[in-house]
Scaffold this active site. Sequence first.
Site, PDB file in Angstrom:
ATOM      1  CE  LYS A  72     -16.881   8.013 -23.249  1.00 14.55           C
ATOM      2  NZ  LYS A  72     -17.257   7.186 -22.083  1.00 14.55           N
TER       3      LYS A  72
ATOM      4  NE  ARG B 201     -20.304  10.131 -21.455  1.00 13.47           N
ATOM      5  CZ  ARG B 201     -20.419  10.564 -22.714  1.00 13.47           C
ATOM      6  NH1 ARG B 201     -20.407  11.867 -22.974  1.00 13.47           N
ATOM      7  NH2 ARG B 201     -20.508   9.709 -23.700  1.00 13.47           N
TER       8      ARG B 201
ATOM      9  N   GLY C 113     -17.295  -0.023 -23.200  1.00 14.28           N
ATOM     10  CA  GLY C 113     -17.973  -0.763 -22.143  1.00 14.28           C
ATOM     11  C   GLY C 113     -17.053  -1.244 -21.046  1.00 14.28           C
TER      12      GLY C 113
ATOM     13  CG  MET D  87     -13.022   1.477 -16.936  1.00 20.03           C
ATOM     14  SD  MET D  87     -11.614   2.518 -16.924  1.00 20.03           S
ATOM     15  CE  MET D  87     -11.547   3.017 -18.596  1.00 20.03           C
TER      16      MET D  87
ATOM     17  NE  ARG E  50     -16.371   4.751 -29.787  1.00 20.02           N
ATOM     18  CZ  ARG E  50     -16.868   4.152 -28.709  1.00 20.02           C
ATOM     19  NH1 ARG E  50     -16.400   4.431 -27.520  1.00 20.02           N
ATOM     20  NH2 ARG E  50     -17.843   3.288 -28.815  1.00 20.02           N
TER      21      ARG E  50
ATOM     22  CG  HIS F  71     -20.576  -6.074 -25.046  1.00 23.37           C
ATOM     23  ND1 HIS F  71     -20.133  -7.383 -25.042  1.00 23.37           N
ATOM     24  CD2 HIS F  71     -19.585  -5.332 -24.516  1.00 23.37           C
ATOM     25  CE1 HIS F  71     -18.923  -7.422 -24.515  1.00 23.37           C
ATOM     26  NE2 HIS F  71     -18.560  -6.197 -24.181  1.00 23.37           N
TER      27      HIS F  71
ATOM     28  NE  ARG G  57      10.376 -24.371 -42.824  1.00 26.94           N
ATOM     29  CZ  ARG G  57       9.655 -23.247 -42.779  1.00 26.94           C
ATOM     30  NH1 ARG G  57       8.694 -23.054 -43.660  1.00 26.94           N
ATOM     31  NH2 ARG G  57       9.910 -22.345 -41.867  1.00 26.94           N
TER      32      ARG G  57
ATOM     33  NE  ARG H 215      15.604 -25.304 -44.642  1.00 26.14           N
ATOM     34  CZ  ARG H 215      14.894 -25.135 -43.532  1.00 26.14           C
ATOM     35  NH1 ARG H 215      15.160 -24.123 -42.718  1.00 26.14           N
ATOM     36  NH2 ARG H 215      13.908 -25.948 -43.237  1.00 26.14           N
TER      37      ARG H 215
ATOM     38  CD  GLU I  59      19.348 -21.674 -39.966  1.00 24.15           C
ATOM     39  OE1 GLU I  59      18.198 -21.706 -39.527  1.00 24.15           O
ATOM     40  OE2 GLU I  59      19.750 -22.418 -40.879  1.00 24.15           O
TER      41      GLU I  59
ATOM     42  CB  SER J 121      17.709 -16.231 -46.476  1.00 27.02           C
ATOM     43  OG  SER J 121      16.387 -16.216 -45.993  1.00 27.02           O
TER      44      SER J 121
ATOM     45  N   GLY K  82      17.348 -16.616 -40.984  1.00 24.81           N
ATOM     46  CA  GLY K  82      16.435 -17.610 -40.414  1.00 24.81           C
ATOM     47  C   GLY K  82      16.217 -17.205 -38.971  1.00 24.81           C
ATOM     48  CB  THR K  83      14.370 -14.356 -37.526  1.00 23.78           C
ATOM     49  OG1 THR K  83      13.217 -14.555 -38.319  1.00 23.78           O
ATOM     50  CG2 THR K  83      15.241 -13.269 -38.121  1.00 23.78           C
ATOM     51  CG  ASN K  84      11.438 -19.300 -37.214  1.00 20.65           C
ATOM     52  OD1 ASN K  84      11.027 -18.163 -37.027  1.00 20.65           O
ATOM     53  ND2 ASN K  84      10.881 -20.132 -38.063  1.00 20.65           N
ATOM     54  CG  ASP K  85      17.198 -22.715 -36.030  1.00 22.23           C
ATOM     55  OD1 ASP K  85      17.162 -23.219 -34.892  1.00 22.23           O
ATOM     56  OD2 ASP K  85      16.933 -23.350 -37.068  1.00 22.23           O
TER      57      ASP K  85
ATOM     58  CB  CYS L  17      13.118 -17.230 -44.933  1.00 20.98           C
ATOM     59  SG  CYS L  17      14.514 -18.083 -44.191  1.00 20.98           S
TER      60      CYS L  17
ATOM     61  CE1 TYR M  36      13.753 -13.202 -49.200  1.00 19.83           C
ATOM     62  CE2 TYR M  36      15.471 -12.239 -50.581  1.00 19.83           C
ATOM     63  CZ  TYR M  36      14.997 -13.287 -49.800  1.00 19.83           C
ATOM     64  OH  TYR M  36      15.753 -14.409 -49.624  1.00 19.83           O
TER      65      TYR M  36
HETATM   66  P1  ADP Z   1     -19.378   4.215 -22.935  1.00 25.16           P
HETATM   67  O1  ADP Z   1     -17.966   4.658 -22.920  1.00 25.16           O
HETATM   68  O2  ADP Z   1     -19.605   2.876 -22.336  1.00 25.16           O
HETATM   69  O3  ADP Z   1     -20.006   4.414 -24.274  1.00 25.16           O
HETATM   70  P2  ADP Z   1     -20.548   6.673 -22.124  1.00 25.16           P
HETATM   71  O4  ADP Z   1     -19.846   7.489 -21.120  1.00 25.16           O
HETATM   72  O5  ADP Z   1     -20.367   7.107 -23.532  1.00 25.16           O
HETATM   73  O6  ADP Z   1     -20.138   5.167 -21.934  1.00 25.16           O
HETATM   74  O7  ADP Z   1     -22.060   6.716 -21.715  1.00 25.16           O
HETATM   75  C1  ADP Z   1     -22.994   5.695 -21.730  1.00 25.16           C
HETATM   76  C2  ADP Z   1     -24.289   6.166 -22.329  1.00 25.16           C
HETATM   77  O8  ADP Z   1     -24.809   7.269 -21.611  1.00 25.16           O
HETATM   78  C3  ADP Z   1     -24.141   6.643 -23.749  1.00 25.16           C
HETATM   79  O9  ADP Z   1     -25.234   6.242 -24.497  1.00 25.16           O
HETATM   80  C4  ADP Z   1     -24.116   8.133 -23.621  1.00 25.16           C
HETATM   81  O10 ADP Z   1     -24.546   8.768 -24.789  1.00 25.16           O
HETATM   82  C5  ADP Z   1     -25.045   8.373 -22.454  1.00 25.16           C
HETATM   83  N1  ADP Z   1     -24.698   9.599 -21.758  1.00 25.16           N
HETATM   84  C6  ADP Z   1     -23.525   9.903 -21.201  1.00 25.16           C
HETATM   85  N2  ADP Z   1     -23.522  11.143 -20.689  1.00 25.16           N
HETATM   86  C7  ADP Z   1     -24.745  11.660 -20.917  1.00 25.16           C
HETATM   87  C8  ADP Z   1     -25.356  12.908 -20.640  1.00 25.16           C
HETATM   88  N3  ADP Z   1     -24.688  13.884 -20.045  1.00 25.16           N
HETATM   89  N4  ADP Z   1     -26.629  13.081 -21.019  1.00 25.16           N
HETATM   90  C9  ADP Z   1     -27.293  12.074 -21.640  1.00 25.16           C
HETATM   91  N5  ADP Z   1     -26.783  10.885 -21.938  1.00 25.16           N
HETATM   92  C10 ADP Z   1     -25.506  10.656 -21.591  1.00 25.16           C
HETATM   93 MG    MG Z   2     -20.026   5.960 -25.287  1.00 25.41          MG
HETATM   94 MG    MG Z   3      16.623 -22.997 -39.188  1.00 24.01          MG
END
Ligand code: ADP
Ligand code: MG
Ligand code: MG
Length: 914
Positions: free
Chosen positions: A26, A96, A105, A107, A346, A464, A570, A656, A786, A805, A807-810, A872, A892
């Site tokens: 981020k 953040r 989501g 942290m 991202r 989510h 087999r 085999r 094997e 060939s 036989g990586t299991n055995d 195999c 192969y």
């Molecule tokens: P996550 O990693 O869970 O997406 P974020 O850090 O991206 O968490 O933020 C959660 C929400 O808060 C997102 O929708 C983000 O756009 C919003 N947000 C984060 N920082 C700001 C900011 N400085 N101003 C307005 N909205 C923000």
């Molecule tokens: Mg985010």
């Molecule tokens: Mg075998």
Amino acid sequence: MGQNVFFFSKERTDGNATMKELLGGKGANLAEMSGLGIPVPPGFTITTEVCGYYQDHDSTYPDSLREEVAGHLKKLEAATGKAFGSIENPLLVSVRSGAFVSMPGMMDTILNLGLTDETVAGLAAKSGNERFAYDSYRRLLQMYGDVVMDLKPETETDHDPFEEILEALKDEKNANLDTDLSADDLKELVARFKAVIEKKAGRPFPQDPTEQLWGAIEAVFSSWNNPRAIKYRQINDIKGLLGTAVNVQAMVFGNMGDGCGTGVAFTRDPATGENRFYGEYLMNAQGEDVVAGIRTPLPISTLNDEMPAIYAELIAIRAKLEAHYRDMQDIEFTIEDGVLYMLQTRTGKRTAAAAVRTAVEMVEEGMIDRKEAVLRVDPDQIDQLLHPMFDPAAEAQAPVLTKGLPASPGGATGSVVFSAAAAETAAAAGRKVILVRTETSPEDIGGMVAAQGILTARGGMTSHAAVVARGMGKCCVAGAGELSIDYANGQFIVGGKIVKAGEAISLNGSTGIVYKGDIRTIDPELSGDFGMLLEWADEFRTLGVRTNADTPHDTAIAVKFGAEGIGLTRTEHMFFEGDRIVSFRRLVLAAETVKRLRVDKEIDDLTELQKACEDDKAAVDAVRQYKQALQELLPLQRGDFEGIFKALKGLPATIRLLDPPLHEFLPHDAEGQKEVADVMGVSADVIREKVESLHEFNPMLGHRGCRLGIIYPEISEMQVRAIMGAACNVHKSGIPVKPEIMIPLVGHVKELALQRELSVRIADEVLAANGLTKSEIPYLVGTMIEVPRAAVTADEIATEADFFSFGTNDLTQMGCGFSRDDAGKFLKDYVELGIYDKDPFQVLDQAGVGKLLAMACELGRKTRPDIKLGICGEHGGEPSSVAFCHKVGLNYVSCSPYRVPVARLAAGQAAIRG
Ligand code: ADP
Ligand code: MG
Ligand code: MG
């Protein structure tokens, strides 16, 4: 340690996108966007190194950190023209988290930090919008209370105290949505929130912005090791990271009124990969409102009607970001009073179908080349495209319950459960379940993994549930709004129908339709784009890809998926089918007696032997029974091989000879023995005694593999006769045949020499009887490697082998000394302790077993430079093991039919990476 804090703003940016390890994804991308001139609210990033330091030093910071943060806060004040803690013109920030890899989501983020009883009044006065100021404050109280002051609900059935208070107030005020609450209502809400914090946390919400800031920073750093973050890293196999960075960023407000809003979008459709702008937004809302499913968001296209200028700006940024990153982006934005700000970009998570389509289309658009396209798609992920979908005919008949959003494609059938815990328990007991929730949260991850599919009543395409399910490649229907879930009574009601926990439902994640009952599934096909991408992988790869298949049906599927032959058939499975098991059991019952007679009388030929025993009725019977069983099995085996050779249409087939110990073909329980005795017309005691005499303490190291063919050569002879007979018949029908006879479990070159002599003798005899020569049917005789002894004497073994060939299991079993049947009990702990990185039965142990393999290749080639080398074991379809096989120069890999495309892609990637 170097610099601990990095600044980003329109004027000055310290970091960039290459610094993800230090600044987190981020932070690095916020810096990169700032540098590109994209409108981003200014801020600063505290590095992941500080998080590492914090963990290693008893939750303390490097000495200089406080000063550095204070300095950057000053710069932020200068950049925004606002002051932190000021009443007239307060600077508010978000705090953040953000690690090297995105952990959606996982942290927690805190918004509107810096608001206090005093500054909130200032914000109200300055903005002239009291409602907005108190809306921001109540959000801060809730997030801060949850994240920093530990007021999160404790169990799954507990309610969030803040949500309860909010719902109660909405009821009192007859408000439908949170936007219906007035400024005075929100003031009341703030008072109630502060009271509950003080009551539950035993201390008041801090009124000093600096104290708030450090509380939030600490919460983010310590959240790195909260249970759900740890679980997420475990599930996604994320290891070796320092920690999370902390981003402190000036707030922009989407909740200031009607000219404001917030949204999330993807530069392409993350479900299908279609090249269209795709996303959702909410007017007069802040941050998480869109993903949390508080109100139902609008599709991004309607923003074009509401705010055309902003929409046009977004479209321009979309193009700029894609051109710059040359990949699909997942973005967050906020509109404050008609001004657009970007808050995150991202690489977008996508379904396998979308990954394939975007990769192929980006080549067509000239954005990336073929090599890059092949590297873009995760081989493990394409498994999704190879999994069954609903049979359309069965789906058309199925009773529809309701319709939600098609959040993550595929078909899923299972019985309803209402909690993550229940899903995990059911899955552990081997039951297929659908997890049904009002909405999901990161706490539900374990249950989502365990379920076949996920159904939610609330939330949009970027909720989510939807985001996480797509990442997992799991079927998901989100936001099925007609669903009314009654957790207390373990049921949901939809359209007047009640569905209880344990009843079956089916989800179509591609259409969003929810059905009552089970639906039959069918096999997938390679679609156009997917086929194209795999052809590109084929252009680069040097490693062949074969399949492990025992039937014409499996062979045909594998060939359709691009297998270039069979690496392992087999033959033992064939002896279990239909009546054959009876013939084979007769053979097993007589085998030991025949062997003894053969040694006593020094006669190998069975007909001669039978004659020599004439005065001993039991002996004659045994030999006759043995001979007859072999005669019955021969044409059946020949038929099996004919089917496989035909399905291969000229591709080579490694077959085999019999591998498992003979007692595996007899039942070990009294009831089973009685049944077999009845069918065979002998007494149950005969069977029981035979089972006892064949008993082994350690069958895996017992009388199996080539040891069978050496002691009972007639079995090998029958099998070779069947293979070559089938080869001749299919050859005569005009289809070329390339049989490769494989001798299992060789440890000593003399074992192989005996079985090779036998195989060549019989093969040549069958060819001659059919008037054919080896140039017409160029058969090979080789061995599995094997047994560790075979690997270390591979130079000797190669004198008798046309091919190896692995036989990586055995080889793993014997090389590591882990019983395949018993190691499950402790291997998980071994992996958790880090003794082995991965389960060596799933991912080749390159340092140990891999070394044996590499050594055997080298020794084998020394003796026989043109020796054919393949693998195999199960590892043949596992991407990192495939890369290893490429590196040591195998010819192969061979894997199950559905893994063939995975292996093709992985082999292409290995060749490109070099
Ligand atoms: P996550 O990693 O869970 O997406 P974020 O850090 O991206 O968490 O933020 C959660 C929400 O808060 C997102 O929708 C983000 O756009 C919003 N947000 C984060 N920082 C700001 C900011 N400085 N101003 C307005 N909205 C923000
Ligand atoms: Mg985010
Ligand atoms: Mg075998």
